[in-house]
Design a protein around this motif. Sequence first.
Motif, mmCIF file in Angstrom:
data_model
loop_
_atom_site.group_PDB
_atom_site.id
_atom_site.type_symbol
_atom_site.label_atom_id
_atom_site.label_comp_id
_atom_site.label_asym_id
_atom_site.label_seq_id
_atom_site.Cartn_x
_atom_site.Cartn_y
_atom_site.Cartn_z
ATOM 1 N N ARG A 65 13.506 -37.474 -50.624
ATOM 2 C CA ARG A 65 13.555 -38.109 -49.247
ATOM 3 C C ARG A 65 14.830 -38.655 -48.589
ATOM 4 N N ALA A 66 15.722 -39.604 -49.437
ATOM 5 C CA ALA A 66 16.724 -39.944 -49.040
ATOM 6 C C ALA A 66 17.810 -39.015 -48.849
ATOM 7 N N CYS A 67 17.817 -37.929 -49.579
ATOM 8 C CA CYS A 67 18.692 -36.821 -49.350
ATOM 9 C C CYS A 67 18.355 -36.023 -48.048
ATOM 10 N N GLU A 68 16.842 -35.825 -47.717
ATOM 11 C CA GLU A 68 16.433 -35.294 -46.574
ATOM 12 C C GLU A 68 16.835 -36.112 -45.365
ATOM 13 N N ARG A 69 16.653 -37.478 -45.301
ATOM 14 C CA ARG A 69 17.173 -38.016 -44.322
ATOM 15 C C ARG A 69 18.551 -38.079 -43.994
ATOM 16 N N LEU A 70 19.656 -38.089 -44.967
ATOM 17 C CA LEU A 70 20.912 -38.042 -44.908
ATOM 18 C C LEU A 70 21.164 -36.667 -44.275
ATOM 19 N N TYR A 71 20.549 -35.708 -44.612
ATOM 20 C CA TYR A 71 20.792 -34.342 -44.112
ATOM 21 C C TYR A 71 20.400 -34.130 -42.797
ATOM 22 N N LYS A 72 19.385 -34.838 -42.221
ATOM 23 C CA LYS A 72 18.810 -34.704 -40.943
ATOM 24 C C LYS A 72 20.036 -35.455 -39.900
ATOM 25 N N VAL A 73 20.191 -36.363 -40.494
ATOM 26 C CA VAL A 73 21.451 -37.280 -39.625
ATOM 27 C C VAL A 73 22.620 -36.327 -39.719
ATOM 28 N N SER A 74 23.011 -36.135 -40.851
ATOM 29 C CA SER A 74 24.409 -35.251 -40.559
ATOM 30 C C SER A 74 24.197 -34.024 -39.816
ATOM 31 N N LEU A 75 23.112 -33.473 -39.936
ATOM 32 C CA LEU A 75 22.965 -31.996 -39.024
ATOM 33 C C LEU A 75 22.846 -32.367 -37.604
ATOM 34 N N ALA A 76 22.164 -33.554 -37.157
ATOM 35 C CA ALA A 76 22.188 -33.777 -35.925
ATOM 36 C C ALA A 76 23.710 -34.188 -35.432
ATOM 37 N N LYS A 77 24.361 -34.848 -36.024
ATOM 38 C CA LYS A 77 26.101 -35.067 -35.790
ATOM 39 C C LYS A 77 26.728 -33.656 -35.842
ATOM 40 N N TYR A 78 26.406 -32.787 -36.347
ATOM 41 C CA TYR A 78 26.954 -31.542 -36.585
ATOM 42 C C TYR A 78 26.489 -30.749 -35.293
ATOM 43 N N MET A 79 25.440 -30.851 -35.072
ATOM 44 C CA MET A 79 25.113 -30.012 -33.882
ATOM 45 C C MET A 79 25.454 -30.565 -32.629
ATOM 46 N N ASP A 80 25.586 -31.795 -32.589
ATOM 47 C CA ASP A 80 26.470 -32.589 -31.188
ATOM 48 C C ASP A 80 27.783 -31.876 -31.100
ATOM 49 N N LYS A 81 28.390 -32.084 -32.050
ATOM 50 C CA LYS A 81 29.819 -31.247 -32.209
ATOM 51 C C LYS A 81 29.989 -29.836 -31.904
ATOM 52 N N LEU A 82 28.776 -29.090 -32.295
ATOM 53 C CA LEU A 82 28.881 -27.668 -31.993
ATOM 54 C C LEU A 82 28.361 -27.383 -30.456
ATOM 55 N N ASP A 83 27.841 -28.399 -30.075
ATOM 56 C CA ASP A 83 27.330 -28.483 -28.599
ATOM 57 C C ASP A 83 28.787 -28.621 -27.649
ATOM 58 N N LYS A 84 29.645 -29.651 -28.121
ATOM 59 C CA LYS A 84 30.731 -29.803 -27.801
ATOM 60 C C LYS A 84 31.990 -28.532 -27.796
ATOM 61 N N MET A 85 31.706 -28.099 -28.926
ATOM 62 C CA MET A 85 32.549 -26.790 -28.785
ATOM 63 C C MET A 85 32.168 -25.556 -27.927
ATOM 64 N N LEU A 86 31.060 -25.583 -27.598
ATOM 65 C CA LEU A 86 30.622 -24.264 -26.637
ATOM 66 C C LEU A 86 30.997 -24.677 -25.475
ATOM 67 N N GLU A 87 31.652 -25.634 -25.049
ATOM 68 C CA GLU A 87 32.246 -25.912 -23.635
ATOM 69 C C GLU A 87 33.614 -25.815 -23.520
ATOM 70 N N CYS A 88 34.376 -25.286 -24.824
ATOM 71 C CA CYS A 88 35.539 -25.264 -24.984
ATOM 72 C C CYS A 88 36.120 -23.895 -24.322
ATOM 73 N N LYS A 89 37.489 -24.277 -23.890
ATOM 74 C CA LYS A 89 37.986 -22.972 -23.044
ATOM 75 C C LYS A 89 38.512 -21.840 -23.845
ATOM 76 N N ASP A 90 38.700 -22.001 -25.201
ATOM 77 C CA ASP A 90 39.066 -21.052 -26.215
ATOM 78 C C ASP A 90 37.859 -20.477 -26.475
ATOM 79 N N ASN A 91 37.875 -18.837 -26.312
ATOM 80 C CA ASN A 91 36.925 -17.981 -26.599
ATOM 81 C C ASN A 91 36.678 -18.131 -28.221
ATOM 82 N N ARG A 92 37.564 -17.872 -28.748
ATOM 83 C CA ARG A 92 37.372 -18.033 -30.537
ATOM 84 C C ARG A 92 36.722 -19.307 -30.820
ATOM 85 N N THR A 93 36.973 -20.459 -30.276
ATOM 86 C CA THR A 93 36.218 -21.507 -30.943
ATOM 87 C C THR A 93 34.822 -21.564 -30.566
#
Length: 137
Positions: A65-93
Amino acid sequence: MANNERDVRGRFKVHEELSPIQLKMIVELLDNGGNKREACRKLGVSRTTLYGWIDNTIWQEEYRRACERLYKVSLAKYMDKLDKMLECKDNRTVMKALETGLRLNGYLKTDLNIEKNTTENIVVSFFDGSKDDENEE
């Protein structure tokens, strides 16, 4: 309360709740990447005791359960960073962010090959890694 009682097969008996030191051990293992030797040294617990706890199904469930909680928190942070990358002007990014997002959500099981040519267009090709696919163009 120590968990020293054993069942008929010699394994530690299951208790209803974990002791504070057992809970601290779970946190320490998650914090240090699973290094049992270091966690035992830091908390003053023998590795024999730790392995006994690991045999305990209640401890295993709490660790899971502790591993699952940690994974969910990490995944949420990771997805936030991915969202920011989608707004980048570099098409490869942007394409790399899309690839990662698709892969994390189970929609992309093959490799995505992204190449940038001189006209600033992006070429996307899907392949499964076999030699035949690499030679087709």
